[in-house]
Design an enzyme around this catalytic site. Structure first.
Site, short mmCIF file in Angstrom:
data_model
loop_
_atom_site.label_atom_id
_atom_site.label_comp_id
_atom_site.label_asym_id
_atom_site.label_seq_id
_atom_site.Cartn_x
_atom_site.Cartn_y
_atom_site.Cartn_z
CD GLN A 73 -3.01 -0.97 2.24
OE1 GLN A 73 -2.78 -1.58 3.29
NE2 GLN A 73 -4.08 -0.21 2.07
CG HIS A 168 -8.36 -5.54 4.93
ND1 HIS A 168 -9.54 -4.99 4.46
CD2 HIS A 168 -7.38 -4.73 4.47
CE1 HIS A 168 -9.27 -3.91 3.74
NE2 HIS A 168 -7.96 -3.73 3.73
#
Length: 215
Positions: A73, A168
């Site tokens: 990310q 997640h």
């Protein structure tokens, strides 16, 4: 520290990212780094550079704010993630979602497996998909296997919301976004969430938007 001739592109990437202080830019959906999967961490960064990357992930997660952040990310294709959740939620939400505080943890080379067959469905969001949330059914309990930032083995069972966070963030390391697992009829803007779907559980949203929840 490696000499310039010994630096790998990965080391150069991390050093460039960490050249300035403060939160790192978060990569948004559509960038290939979020879909390619990650390289298993096996000492590619020396201890000092790894520690700096972990701290940058922590600072970035707090600033976003979020309860987890995976290395892809911020554009780094390494199998590393961080999680932390102070769980500042009302008691009814805590009870419905099993959201309990989690201390700061570093997950190195994590994998997980469901414990039992129970699944739980709740709205979920992602720092790499800003502005949207959707209902995702996930295992209610998982076994996490990984190492910490010091190479110590971790083998632990997580339940409720912490289990969701583990799933997640580990999914990010496999090139998956939460939308890949979501009930797309539930996809809602943050504005719709604030105006309509603030209930502790998504039953009302399921009835109104026309999707099913796991029994």
């Amino acid at each position: 520290m490696a000499t310039p001739s010994q630096r790998t592109p990965l080391v150069e990437l991390v050093e460039e990212l960490l050249a300035t202080d403060g939160p790192l830019p978060i990569v948004a959906a559509g960038e290939p780094v979020l879909r390619r999967g990650t390289e298993r961490y096996d000492g590619q960064l020396d201890a000092v550079l790894l520690s700096r990357l972990v701290e940058a992930l922590r600072v970035t997660m707090h600033a976003a704010p979020g309860v987890g952040l995976a290395a892809p990310q911020v554009g780094v294709p390494l199998r590393i993630a961080v999680i932390e959740d102070p769980a500042p939620v009302p008691d009814e939400v805590r009870e419905a979602r099993g959201r309990v505080p989690q201390p700061f943890r570093v997950l190195v080379n994590p994998s997980y497996e469901p414990v039992g067959d129970e699944r739980a469905a709740f709205f979920e969001g992602c720092l790499s998909v800003p502005g949207w949330q959707a209902v995702v059914a996930r295992a209610a309990q998982v076994r996490l296997m990984c190492e910490d930032e010091n190479g110590r083995p971790v083998d632990e069972v997580f339940t409720g919301w912490p289990a969701r966070i583990v799933q997640h963030e580990t999914d990010h390391l496999d090139g998956m976004l939460y939308l890949d697992r979501a009930e797309l009829r539930s996809l809602s803007s943050n504005q719709a969430m604030a105006g309509r779907w603030t209930q502790p559980t998504p039953e009302r949203a399921a009835a109104s938007l026309g999707f099913e929840l796991p029994s």
